[in-house]
Design a protein around this motif. Structure first.
Motif, PDB file in Angstrom:
ATOM      1  N   LEU A   5      11.033  17.739  -4.604  1.00 11.40           N
ATOM      2  CA  LEU A   5       9.926  17.529  -5.019  1.00 11.40           C
ATOM      3  C   LEU A   5       8.868  18.685  -4.767  1.00 11.40           C
ATOM      4  O   LEU A   5       7.983  18.814  -5.772  1.00 11.40           O
ATOM      5  CB  LEU A   5       9.789  16.364  -4.545  1.00 11.40           C
ATOM      6  N   ALA A  28      -6.255  12.293  -8.927  1.00 10.21           N
ATOM      7  CA  ALA A  28      -5.316  11.755  -7.879  1.00 10.21           C
ATOM      8  C   ALA A  28      -6.013  10.591  -7.041  1.00 10.21           C
ATOM      9  O   ALA A  28      -5.381   9.640  -6.796  1.00 10.21           O
ATOM     10  CB  ALA A  28      -4.504  12.588  -6.948  1.00 10.21           C
ATOM     11  N   GLU A  33      -2.879   6.111  -7.501  1.00 11.88           N
ATOM     12  CA  GLU A  33      -1.723   5.884  -7.612  1.00 11.88           C
ATOM     13  C   GLU A  33      -0.824   6.143  -6.606  1.00 11.88           C
ATOM     14  O   GLU A  33      -0.785   7.312  -6.186  1.00 11.88           O
ATOM     15  CB  GLU A  33      -1.161   6.310  -9.180  1.00 11.88           C
ATOM     16  N   GLU A  34       0.063   5.375  -6.204  1.00 12.06           N
ATOM     17  CA  GLU A  34       1.001   5.766  -5.008  1.00 12.06           C
ATOM     18  C   GLU A  34       1.867   7.022  -5.584  1.00 12.06           C
ATOM     19  O   GLU A  34       2.207   7.883  -4.549  1.00 12.06           O
ATOM     20  CB  GLU A  34       2.117   4.383  -4.457  1.00 12.06           C
ATOM     21  N   LYS A  35       2.228   7.043  -6.855  1.00  9.85           N
ATOM     22  CA  LYS A  35       3.222   8.325  -7.149  1.00  9.85           C
ATOM     23  C   LYS A  35       2.198   9.538  -6.876  1.00  9.85           C
ATOM     24  O   LYS A  35       3.295  10.682  -7.018  1.00  9.85           O
ATOM     25  CB  LYS A  35       3.606   8.139  -8.611  1.00  9.85           C
ATOM     26  N   MET A  36       1.007   9.605  -6.632  1.00  6.99           N
ATOM     27  CA  MET A  36       0.095  10.739  -6.541  1.00  6.99           C
ATOM     28  C   MET A  36       0.318  11.188  -5.195  1.00  6.99           C
ATOM     29  O   MET A  36       0.132  12.426  -5.187  1.00  6.99           O
ATOM     30  CB  MET A  36      -1.192  10.622  -7.041  1.00  6.99           C
ATOM     31  N   PRO A  38       2.636  12.142  -3.107  1.00  7.85           N
ATOM     32  CA  PRO A  38       3.527  13.219  -2.654  1.00  7.85           C
ATOM     33  C   PRO A  38       2.874  14.688  -3.006  1.00  7.85           C
ATOM     34  O   PRO A  38       2.874  15.712  -2.221  1.00  7.85           O
ATOM     35  CB  PRO A  38       4.936  13.287  -3.276  1.00  7.85           C
TER      36      PRO A  38
END
Length: 74
Positions: A5, A28, A33-36, A38
């Motif tokens: 990742l 972000a 959003e949680e996906k942002m 990382p």
């Protein structure tokens, strides 16, 4: 499947200029959003590695204040 990742994120931003990097961060955070998360973590890692000890202490102080404010708001 071997997914790196960190490498994928770095590849995605490798050619971004300052304006694009800022837009990525702002987007972000605003979207929440949680996906942002990382990606923000990878960006923070880059900042941390480029910072001197005083900058790191300033970031820790700002983080501490942000955590306190977020906790108080709950």
């Amino acid at each position: 499947m071997d997914l790196n990742l960190r490498k994928a994120i770095l590849t995605n931003i490798a050619t971004n200029d300052q304006e694009q990097l800022e837009a990525t961060i702002v987007d972000a955070i605003q979207n929440g959003e949680e996906k942002m998360l990382p990606g923000l973590g990878v960006l923070f890692e880059l900042i941390w590695k480029q910072s001197d000890e005083q900058d790191k202490q300033d970031m820790i102080n700002a983080l501490e204040q942000g955590v306190k404010q977020a906790s108080a708001a709950e």
